[in-house]
Scaffold this motif. Sequence first.
Motif, PDB file in Angstrom:
ATOM      1  N   MET A  13      41.220  15.714  43.928  1.00 42.74           N
ATOM      2  CA  MET A  13      40.775  17.010  43.404  1.00 42.74           C
ATOM      3  C   MET A  13      40.711  16.990  41.877  1.00 42.74           C
ATOM      4  N   LEU A  14      41.738  16.390  41.269  1.00 40.35           N
ATOM      5  CA  LEU A  14      41.746  16.318  39.807  1.00 40.35           C
ATOM      6  C   LEU A  14      40.604  15.436  39.312  1.00 40.35           C
ATOM      7  N   ALA A  15      40.393  14.310  40.009  1.00 44.77           N
ATOM      8  CA  ALA A  15      39.314  13.404  39.604  1.00 44.77           C
ATOM      9  C   ALA A  15      37.965  14.104  39.713  1.00 44.77           C
ATOM     10  N   GLN A  16      37.809  14.865  40.773  1.00 43.42           N
ATOM     11  CA  GLN A  16      36.557  15.594  40.967  1.00 43.42           C
ATOM     12  C   GLN A  16      36.340  16.608  39.835  1.00 43.42           C
ATOM     13  N   ASP A  17      37.403  17.287  39.455  1.00 46.48           N
ATOM     14  CA  ASP A  17      37.284  18.261  38.360  1.00 46.48           C
ATOM     15  C   ASP A  17      36.920  17.574  37.042  1.00 46.48           C
ATOM     16  N   VAL A  18      37.516  16.414  36.813  1.00 44.66           N
ATOM     17  CA  VAL A  18      37.217  15.682  35.576  1.00 44.66           C
ATOM     18  C   VAL A  18      35.739  15.317  35.524  1.00 44.66           C
ATOM     19  N   GLY A  61      35.603   6.760  39.804  1.00 45.30           N
ATOM     20  CA  GLY A  61      36.584   5.677  39.937  1.00 45.30           C
ATOM     21  C   GLY A  61      37.595   5.707  38.811  1.00 45.30           C
ATOM     22  N   LEU A  62      37.097   5.919  37.590  1.00 48.17           N
ATOM     23  CA  LEU A  62      37.992   5.970  36.424  1.00 48.17           C
ATOM     24  C   LEU A  62      38.894   7.199  36.484  1.00 48.17           C
ATOM     25  N   ALA A  63      38.288   8.335  36.774  1.00 47.23           N
ATOM     26  CA  ALA A  63      39.074   9.578  36.807  1.00 47.23           C
ATOM     27  C   ALA A  63      40.126   9.517  37.910  1.00 47.23           C
ATOM     28  N   ALA A 122      32.689   6.436  45.156  1.00 44.61           N
ATOM     29  CA  ALA A 122      31.732   7.530  45.352  1.00 44.61           C
ATOM     30  C   ALA A 122      32.467   8.858  45.336  1.00 44.61           C
ATOM     31  N   PRO A 123      32.008   9.794  44.514  1.00 43.33           N
ATOM     32  CA  PRO A 123      32.645  11.120  44.528  1.00 43.33           C
ATOM     33  C   PRO A 123      32.288  11.853  45.819  1.00 43.33           C
ATOM     34  N   PRO A 124      33.010  12.909  46.139  1.00 42.08           N
ATOM     35  CA  PRO A 124      32.687  13.665  47.354  1.00 42.08           C
ATOM     36  C   PRO A 124      31.245  14.165  47.335  1.00 42.08           C
ATOM     37  N   ASP A 125      30.649  14.249  48.519  1.00 47.04           N
ATOM     38  CA  ASP A 125      29.252  14.698  48.620  1.00 47.04           C
ATOM     39  C   ASP A 125      29.060  16.118  48.114  1.00 47.04           C
ATOM     40  N   THR A 126      30.139  16.860  48.043  1.00 49.87           N
ATOM     41  CA  THR A 126      30.031  18.264  47.625  1.00 49.87           C
ATOM     42  C   THR A 126      29.908  18.432  46.113  1.00 49.87           C
ATOM     43  N   LEU A 127      30.169  17.362  45.379  1.00 49.77           N
ATOM     44  CA  LEU A 127      30.233  17.524  43.916  1.00 49.77           C
ATOM     45  C   LEU A 127      28.869  17.811  43.287  1.00 49.77           C
TER      46      LEU A 127
END
Lengths: 229, 197
Positions: B55-60, B45-47, A63-68
Amino acid sequence: MTDHEKIDGLLAGYVLRSLTGEDASEADRLLTDHVPDCADCRETLTDFQAVSAELALGVDPVAPPDTLLPRLHRELEPRERRPRGLATLAVAASVAAVIGLTGTFLQGQRIDSRQSRVDALARMFRFAQENDARMVSVGPATQVAATGTDEFFLFGENVPAPPPGTVYAVWVESGGTVRYVGWFYPDPDGWVVRRYSIGGGPYERLFVTIEAAEGVPLVPGEVAWERTA
Amino acid sequence: MVAGCEDGAVQDAAREDLELHRRLLAGDVGAFDDLYERYSGVSYGLAYRLTGQQMLAQDVVHDAFLALWRAPEAFDPARGTLRTFFLSLVHHRAVDTVRKEQRMRDRNERAANLEPVAVEDPSESVVDRAYLGVRRREVREALRSLSDDQRQVLQMAYFGGMTQAQIAERLEIPLGTVKTRTLAAMRKLRGLLEAPV
Protein backbone atom coordinates in the motif's frame (compact mmCIF):
# COMPACT_ATOMS: atom_id res chain seq x y z
CA MET A 1 40.41 17.43 3.27
CA THR A 2 39.99 20.18 0.66
CA ASP A 3 36.88 22.30 0.53
CA HIS A 4 35.71 20.53 -2.57
CA GLU A 5 36.36 17.15 -0.98
CA LYS A 6 34.04 18.17 1.82
CA ILE A 7 31.49 19.61 -0.59
CA ASP A 8 31.53 16.42 -2.67
CA GLY A 9 30.86 14.44 0.49
CA LEU A 10 27.88 16.63 1.31
CA LEU A 11 26.57 16.38 -2.24
CA ALA A 12 26.85 12.58 -2.09
CA GLY A 13 24.85 12.51 1.14
CA TYR A 14 22.40 15.04 -0.23
CA VAL A 15 21.45 13.05 -3.32
CA LEU A 16 21.01 9.95 -1.17
CA ARG A 17 18.76 11.99 1.12
CA SER A 18 20.82 10.84 4.08
CA LEU A 19 21.95 14.13 5.63
CA THR A 20 20.62 15.50 8.88
CA GLY A 21 21.36 18.35 11.28
CA GLU A 22 24.27 20.63 10.47
CA ASP A 23 25.24 18.62 7.40
CA ALA A 24 21.80 19.12 5.88
CA SER A 25 21.90 22.84 6.64
CA GLU A 26 25.39 23.13 5.17
CA ALA A 27 24.32 21.29 2.03
CA ASP A 28 21.31 23.60 1.62
CA ARG A 29 23.58 26.62 1.98
CA LEU A 30 26.05 25.27 -0.58
CA LEU A 31 23.29 24.47 -3.03
CA THR A 32 22.14 28.07 -2.84
CA ASP A 33 25.38 29.98 -2.49
CA HIS A 34 28.12 27.95 -4.10
CA VAL A 35 26.98 25.21 -6.46
CA PRO A 36 25.12 27.44 -8.94
CA ASP A 37 28.35 29.35 -9.61
CA CYS A 38 30.78 26.42 -9.53
CA ALA A 39 30.98 24.37 -12.71
CA ASP A 40 32.81 21.50 -10.97
CA CYS A 41 30.17 21.23 -8.26
CA ARG A 42 27.30 21.46 -10.73
CA GLU A 43 28.82 18.62 -12.70
CA THR A 44 29.41 16.56 -9.56
CA LEU A 45 25.86 17.14 -8.37
CA THR A 46 24.40 16.19 -11.75
CA ASP A 47 26.52 13.03 -11.90
CA PHE A 48 25.70 12.00 -8.33
CA GLN A 49 22.00 12.56 -8.99
CA ALA A 50 22.27 10.33 -12.04
CA VAL A 51 24.07 7.64 -10.03
CA SER A 52 21.45 7.84 -7.31
CA ALA A 53 18.64 7.41 -9.82
CA GLU A 54 20.41 4.51 -11.51
CA LEU A 55 20.62 2.69 -8.19
CA ALA A 56 16.88 2.16 -8.54
CA LEU A 57 17.80 -0.47 -11.10
CA GLY A 58 19.53 -2.42 -8.33
CA VAL A 59 16.18 -3.96 -7.41
CA ASP A 60 13.95 -6.07 -9.64
CA PRO A 61 11.01 -4.33 -11.27
CA VAL A 62 7.63 -5.28 -9.86
CA ALA A 63 4.31 -4.72 -11.60
CA PRO A 64 2.15 -2.33 -9.59
CA PRO A 65 -1.46 -3.32 -8.89
CA ASP A 66 -3.79 -3.10 -11.89
CA THR A 67 -5.86 -0.56 -10.01
CA LEU A 68 -3.13 2.06 -9.88
CA LEU A 69 -3.32 3.41 -13.43
CA PRO A 70 -7.13 3.77 -13.37
CA ARG A 71 -6.78 5.54 -10.00
CA LEU A 72 -4.28 7.93 -11.54
CA HIS A 73 -6.50 8.50 -14.57
CA ARG A 74 -9.33 9.56 -12.31
CA GLU A 75 -7.06 12.22 -10.84
CA LEU A 76 -5.62 13.38 -14.15
CA GLU A 77 -8.98 14.42 -15.51
CA PRO A 78 -9.35 17.68 -13.54
CA ARG A 79 -6.32 19.17 -15.23
CA GLU A 80 -7.94 18.81 -18.66
CA ARG A 81 -11.38 19.86 -17.50
CA ARG A 82 -10.54 22.49 -14.91
CA PRO A 83 -13.23 25.17 -15.03
CA ARG A 84 -12.18 28.59 -16.09
CA GLY A 85 -12.24 30.85 -13.03
CA LEU A 86 -13.15 34.48 -13.41
CA ALA A 87 -10.15 35.53 -11.37
CA THR A 88 -7.81 33.54 -13.58
CA LEU A 89 -9.36 34.99 -16.68
CA ALA A 90 -9.05 38.49 -15.28
CA VAL A 91 -5.37 38.00 -14.51
CA ALA A 92 -4.80 36.38 -17.89
CA ALA A 93 -6.49 39.25 -19.65
CA SER A 94 -4.41 41.71 -17.65
CA VAL A 95 -1.26 39.87 -18.57
CA ALA A 96 -2.27 39.88 -22.21
CA ALA A 97 -3.01 43.58 -22.09
CA VAL A 98 0.21 44.48 -20.35
CA ILE A 99 2.50 42.44 -22.52
CA GLY A 100 0.62 43.06 -25.73
CA LEU A 101 -0.48 39.56 -26.55
CA THR A 102 -3.30 39.08 -28.96
CA GLY A 103 -5.08 36.41 -30.95
CA THR A 104 -4.85 32.79 -29.93
CA PHE A 105 -4.07 33.41 -26.29
CA LEU A 106 -7.43 34.99 -25.56
CA GLN A 107 -9.47 32.26 -27.18
CA GLY A 108 -11.21 30.63 -24.24
CA GLN A 109 -10.77 27.09 -25.46
CA ARG A 110 -7.06 27.46 -25.53
CA ILE A 111 -6.97 28.97 -22.06
CA ASP A 112 -8.84 25.93 -20.77
CA SER A 113 -6.36 23.52 -22.28
CA ARG A 114 -3.30 25.58 -21.42
CA GLN A 115 -4.02 26.32 -17.80
CA SER A 116 -0.45 25.88 -16.72
CA ARG A 117 0.65 28.48 -19.25
CA VAL A 118 -1.89 30.94 -17.89
CA ASP A 119 -0.72 30.23 -14.37
CA ALA A 120 2.86 30.90 -15.39
CA LEU A 121 1.88 34.11 -17.12
CA ALA A 122 -0.03 35.18 -14.03
CA ARG A 123 3.07 34.61 -11.92
CA MET A 124 5.09 36.63 -14.39
CA PHE A 125 2.52 39.42 -14.31
CA ARG A 126 2.62 39.59 -10.53
CA PHE A 127 6.42 39.69 -10.66
CA ALA A 128 6.31 42.52 -13.22
CA GLN A 129 3.81 44.48 -11.16
CA GLU A 130 5.52 44.05 -7.83
CA ASN A 131 9.01 44.84 -9.09
CA ASP A 132 8.37 47.50 -11.70
CA ALA A 133 9.97 45.20 -14.25
CA ARG A 134 11.24 46.08 -17.70
CA MET A 135 10.97 44.03 -20.89
CA VAL A 136 13.80 43.42 -23.33
CA SER A 137 13.81 41.30 -26.50
CA VAL A 138 15.88 38.13 -26.63
CA GLY A 139 15.35 36.81 -30.16
CA PRO A 140 11.74 35.66 -30.47
CA ALA A 141 11.37 35.78 -26.66
CA THR A 142 11.18 38.63 -24.18
CA GLN A 143 12.96 38.93 -20.87
CA VAL A 144 11.01 40.41 -17.96
CA ALA A 145 13.52 41.53 -15.36
CA ALA A 146 13.77 43.99 -12.49
CA THR A 147 16.65 45.68 -10.73
CA GLY A 148 17.40 44.31 -7.29
CA THR A 149 15.89 40.85 -7.78
CA ASP A 150 17.55 37.51 -8.46
CA GLU A 151 14.74 36.46 -10.77
CA PHE A 152 13.63 37.06 -14.29
CA PHE A 153 11.15 35.56 -16.70
CA LEU A 154 11.41 34.65 -20.35
CA PHE A 155 8.29 34.43 -22.40
CA GLY A 156 7.61 34.17 -26.08
CA GLU A 157 5.12 33.14 -28.71
CA ASN A 158 5.96 31.33 -31.95
CA VAL A 159 9.34 30.27 -30.60
CA PRO A 160 10.71 27.63 -32.99
CA ALA A 161 11.50 24.20 -31.53
CA PRO A 162 15.23 23.51 -31.32
CA PRO A 163 16.63 20.57 -33.33
CA PRO A 164 15.70 17.08 -32.01
CA GLY A 165 17.61 16.11 -28.90
CA THR A 166 18.47 19.69 -27.99
CA VAL A 167 17.09 22.45 -25.79
CA TYR A 168 17.65 26.15 -25.49
CA ALA A 169 20.12 27.08 -22.76
CA VAL A 170 20.11 30.49 -21.07
CA TRP A 171 23.36 32.12 -19.95
CA VAL A 172 24.42 35.33 -18.28
CA GLU A 173 27.85 36.94 -18.38
CA SER A 174 29.37 39.21 -15.78
CA GLY A 175 32.92 40.56 -15.84
CA GLY A 176 33.96 37.95 -18.39
CA THR A 177 32.48 35.05 -16.39
CA VAL A 178 29.70 33.13 -18.08
CA ARG A 179 27.07 31.25 -16.04
CA TYR A 180 24.43 28.79 -17.17
CA VAL A 181 21.13 29.69 -15.53
CA GLY A 182 18.63 27.28 -17.03
CA TRP A 183 16.87 26.02 -20.11
CA PHE A 184 13.62 26.28 -22.02
CA TYR A 185 11.76 24.32 -24.62
CA PRO A 186 8.71 25.75 -26.40
CA ASP A 187 5.44 23.89 -25.99
CA PRO A 188 3.74 22.45 -29.08
CA ASP A 189 2.11 25.82 -29.76
CA GLY A 190 5.48 27.56 -29.70
CA TRP A 191 4.95 29.15 -26.31
CA VAL A 192 7.58 29.70 -23.64
CA VAL A 193 6.94 31.09 -20.15
CA ARG A 194 9.67 30.29 -17.67
CA ARG A 195 11.11 31.77 -14.51
CA TYR A 196 14.83 31.78 -13.72
CA SER A 197 16.50 32.35 -10.41
CA ILE A 198 20.11 33.48 -10.49
CA GLY A 199 22.71 34.29 -7.91
CA GLY A 200 25.99 36.09 -8.22
CA GLY A 201 24.80 39.66 -8.61
CA PRO A 202 24.30 41.83 -11.68
CA TYR A 203 25.22 40.70 -15.16
CA GLU A 204 25.88 42.64 -18.33
CA ARG A 205 24.88 40.12 -20.93
CA LEU A 206 22.16 37.51 -21.41
CA PHE A 207 22.14 35.10 -24.33
CA VAL A 208 20.64 31.82 -25.50
CA THR A 209 22.39 28.86 -27.08
CA ILE A 210 21.22 25.49 -28.37
CA GLU A 211 22.67 22.61 -26.37
CA ALA A 212 22.31 18.83 -26.22
CA ALA A 213 19.46 17.86 -23.90
CA GLU A 214 21.68 15.78 -21.65
CA GLY A 215 23.66 17.07 -18.71
CA VAL A 216 24.47 20.59 -17.69
CA PRO A 217 26.31 22.52 -20.41
CA LEU A 218 29.59 23.80 -19.06
CA VAL A 219 30.61 26.01 -21.95
CA PRO A 220 28.15 27.87 -24.14
CA GLY A 221 27.91 26.80 -27.76
CA GLU A 222 26.98 29.00 -30.67
CA VAL A 223 24.76 31.91 -29.64
CA ALA A 224 21.24 31.66 -31.05
CA TRP A 225 19.87 34.88 -29.60
CA GLU A 226 21.16 37.67 -27.44
CA ARG A 227 19.45 40.30 -25.34
CA THR A 228 19.20 43.60 -27.11
CA ALA A 229 19.26 46.76 -25.03
CA MET B 1 30.05 0.50 -20.10
CA VAL B 2 27.83 -0.93 -22.74
CA ALA B 3 28.87 -1.37 -26.27
CA GLY B 4 27.74 0.18 -29.54
CA CYS B 5 24.17 -0.84 -30.31
CA GLU B 6 23.27 -0.99 -26.62
CA ASP B 7 24.51 2.59 -26.19
CA GLY B 8 22.24 3.52 -29.05
CA ALA B 9 19.22 1.82 -27.48
CA VAL B 10 19.72 3.68 -24.21
CA GLN B 11 20.18 7.02 -25.95
CA ASP B 12 17.16 6.39 -28.17
CA ALA B 13 15.14 5.73 -25.03
CA ALA B 14 16.30 9.04 -23.55
CA ARG B 15 15.26 10.83 -26.73
CA GLU B 16 11.88 9.12 -26.68
CA ASP B 17 11.49 10.22 -23.07
CA LEU B 18 12.22 13.78 -24.11
CA GLU B 19 9.47 13.63 -26.72
CA LEU B 20 7.07 12.14 -24.17
CA HIS B 21 7.94 14.97 -21.79
CA ARG B 22 7.22 17.51 -24.50
CA ARG B 23 3.79 15.92 -24.99
CA LEU B 24 3.27 15.84 -21.25
CA LEU B 25 3.81 19.58 -21.11
CA ALA B 26 0.87 19.86 -23.49
CA GLY B 27 -1.33 17.73 -21.22
CA ASP B 28 -1.24 14.61 -23.41
CA VAL B 29 -2.64 11.70 -21.37
CA GLY B 30 -1.29 9.25 -23.94
CA ALA B 31 2.24 10.40 -23.14
CA PHE B 32 1.50 9.93 -19.45
CA ASP B 33 0.37 6.35 -20.13
CA ASP B 34 3.51 5.65 -22.14
CA LEU B 35 5.69 6.92 -19.29
CA TYR B 36 3.69 4.85 -16.83
CA GLU B 37 4.24 1.78 -18.96
CA ARG B 38 7.96 2.52 -19.05
CA TYR B 39 8.64 3.35 -15.44
CA SER B 40 5.88 1.98 -13.22
CA GLY B 41 7.61 -1.39 -12.79
CA VAL B 42 10.99 -0.06 -11.78
CA SER B 43 9.34 2.63 -9.63
CA TYR B 44 7.10 0.19 -7.82
CA GLY B 45 9.96 -2.26 -7.33
CA LEU B 46 12.04 0.49 -5.75
CA ALA B 47 9.22 1.86 -3.62
CA TYR B 48 8.31 -1.62 -2.44
CA ARG B 49 11.92 -2.34 -1.57
CA LEU B 50 12.13 0.76 0.59
CA THR B 51 8.74 0.70 2.24
CA GLY B 52 8.25 -3.07 2.46
CA GLN B 53 4.50 -2.62 2.10
CA GLN B 54 2.40 -2.75 -1.04
CA MET B 55 0.00 0.00 0.00
CA LEU B 56 2.81 2.39 0.87
CA ALA B 57 4.67 1.53 -2.33
CA GLN B 58 1.53 2.14 -4.34
CA ASP B 59 1.06 5.54 -2.71
CA VAL B 60 4.66 6.48 -3.45
CA VAL B 61 4.35 5.60 -7.13
CA HIS B 62 0.96 7.24 -7.35
CA ASP B 63 2.25 10.48 -5.86
CA ALA B 64 5.33 10.53 -8.08
CA PHE B 65 3.37 10.06 -11.30
CA LEU B 66 0.80 12.60 -10.23
CA ALA B 67 3.57 15.11 -9.45
CA LEU B 68 5.03 14.54 -12.91
CA TRP B 69 1.63 15.15 -14.48
CA ARG B 70 0.89 18.26 -12.49
CA ALA B 71 4.27 19.92 -12.87
CA PRO B 72 6.11 18.46 -15.86
CA GLU B 73 8.07 21.69 -16.12
CA ALA B 74 9.92 20.68 -12.95
CA PHE B 75 12.04 18.42 -15.15
CA ASP B 76 14.95 20.29 -16.72
CA PRO B 77 16.26 18.39 -19.78
CA ALA B 78 19.53 20.27 -19.48
CA ARG B 79 20.22 18.66 -16.12
CA GLY B 80 19.86 15.01 -17.02
CA THR B 81 17.44 12.49 -18.40
CA LEU B 82 13.77 12.17 -17.55
CA ARG B 83 14.50 8.72 -16.15
CA THR B 84 17.06 10.16 -13.72
CA PHE B 85 14.64 12.89 -12.70
CA PHE B 86 11.70 10.59 -12.20
CA LEU B 87 13.49 7.77 -10.38
CA SER B 88 15.05 10.35 -8.05
CA LEU B 89 11.56 11.65 -7.37
CA VAL B 90 10.33 8.15 -6.56
CA HIS B 91 13.29 7.47 -4.32
CA HIS B 92 12.89 10.72 -2.40
CA ARG B 93 9.22 10.08 -1.83
CA ALA B 94 9.88 6.53 -0.75
CA VAL B 95 12.53 7.67 1.73
CA ASP B 96 10.18 10.29 3.10
CA THR B 97 7.48 7.66 3.47
CA VAL B 98 9.80 5.28 5.27
CA ARG B 99 10.78 7.96 7.73
CA LYS B 100 7.23 9.03 8.29
CA GLU B 101 6.19 5.52 9.05
CA GLN B 102 9.11 5.08 11.46
CA ARG B 103 9.34 1.40 10.85
CA MET B 104 12.90 1.41 9.70
CA ARG B 105 14.37 -1.15 12.03
CA ASP B 106 12.66 -4.15 10.48
CA ARG B 107 13.01 -2.91 6.96
CA ASN B 108 16.72 -2.24 7.26
CA GLU B 109 17.36 -5.90 7.81
CA ARG B 110 15.79 -6.62 4.47
CA ALA B 111 17.46 -3.65 2.82
CA ALA B 112 20.94 -4.83 3.72
CA ASN B 113 21.14 -7.05 0.66
CA LEU B 114 19.95 -6.91 -2.89
CA GLU B 115 17.85 -10.07 -2.88
CA PRO B 116 14.16 -9.61 -3.67
CA VAL B 117 12.03 -8.74 -0.67
CA ALA B 118 9.93 -11.70 0.42
CA VAL B 119 8.09 -10.59 3.52
CA GLU B 120 4.93 -9.68 1.66
CA ASP B 121 3.81 -11.21 -1.56
CA PRO B 122 4.44 -8.51 -4.13
CA SER B 123 2.70 -8.22 -7.45
CA GLU B 124 4.19 -10.30 -10.21
CA SER B 125 7.61 -9.35 -11.46
CA VAL B 126 7.75 -7.63 -14.79
CA VAL B 127 10.09 -7.99 -17.68
CA ASP B 128 12.35 -5.00 -18.25
CA ARG B 129 12.27 -3.04 -21.40
CA ALA B 130 15.44 -4.00 -23.27
CA TYR B 131 17.39 -0.83 -22.56
CA LEU B 132 16.54 -0.95 -18.85
CA GLY B 133 17.72 -4.55 -18.72
CA VAL B 134 21.07 -3.50 -20.17
CA ARG B 135 21.42 -0.75 -17.63
CA ARG B 136 20.27 -2.98 -14.79
CA ARG B 137 23.12 -5.41 -15.47
CA GLU B 138 25.60 -2.53 -15.44
CA VAL B 139 24.28 -1.15 -12.17
CA ARG B 140 24.50 -4.52 -10.45
CA GLU B 141 28.01 -5.11 -11.74
CA ALA B 142 29.00 -1.67 -10.49
CA LEU B 143 27.53 -2.38 -7.06
CA ARG B 144 29.41 -5.67 -6.86
CA SER B 145 32.65 -3.83 -7.63
CA LEU B 146 32.37 -1.76 -4.43
CA SER B 147 34.14 -2.88 -1.30
CA ASP B 148 31.87 -4.57 1.24
CA ASP B 149 32.13 -1.53 3.53
CA GLN B 150 31.22 0.90 0.79
CA ARG B 151 28.33 -1.21 -0.47
CA GLN B 152 26.96 -1.60 3.02
CA VAL B 153 26.67 2.11 3.77
CA LEU B 154 25.31 2.86 0.31
CA GLN B 155 22.62 0.20 0.58
CA MET B 156 21.63 1.26 4.07
CA ALA B 157 21.25 4.85 2.84
CA TYR B 158 19.64 4.22 -0.52
CA PHE B 159 17.59 1.07 -0.05
CA GLY B 160 17.11 1.43 3.68
CA GLY B 161 16.33 5.14 3.71
CA MET B 162 18.68 5.60 6.68
CA THR B 163 20.46 8.84 7.51
CA GLN B 164 24.23 8.88 7.83
CA ALA B 165 23.87 9.42 11.57
CA GLN B 166 21.64 6.36 11.86
CA ILE B 167 24.07 4.27 9.82
CA ALA B 168 26.95 5.32 12.07
CA GLU B 169 24.94 4.36 15.12
CA ARG B 170 23.82 1.05 13.66
CA LEU B 171 27.32 0.04 12.54
CA GLU B 172 28.96 1.56 15.60
CA ILE B 173 31.44 3.51 13.51
CA PRO B 174 32.26 7.25 13.46
CA LEU B 175 30.01 9.48 11.35
CA GLY B 176 33.10 10.61 9.45
CA THR B 177 33.74 7.03 8.38
CA VAL B 178 30.22 6.76 6.99
CA LYS B 179 30.76 9.97 5.03
CA THR B 180 34.10 8.78 3.68
CA ARG B 181 32.71 5.41 2.59
CA THR B 182 29.66 7.01 1.03
CA LEU B 183 31.72 9.47 -1.00
CA ALA B 184 34.11 6.75 -2.12
CA ALA B 185 31.20 4.57 -3.22
CA MET B 186 29.48 7.37 -5.11
CA ARG B 187 32.69 8.37 -6.86
CA LYS B 188 33.38 4.83 -7.92
CA LEU B 189 29.84 4.37 -9.22
CA ARG B 190 30.06 7.71 -10.98
CA GLY B 191 33.04 6.47 -12.94
CA LEU B 192 31.53 3.07 -13.67
CA LEU B 193 28.08 4.29 -14.62
CA GLU B 194 29.15 7.32 -16.58
CA ALA B 195 27.01 7.90 -19.73
CA PRO B 196 25.00 6.66 -21.40
CA VAL B 197 22.10 7.35 -19.07
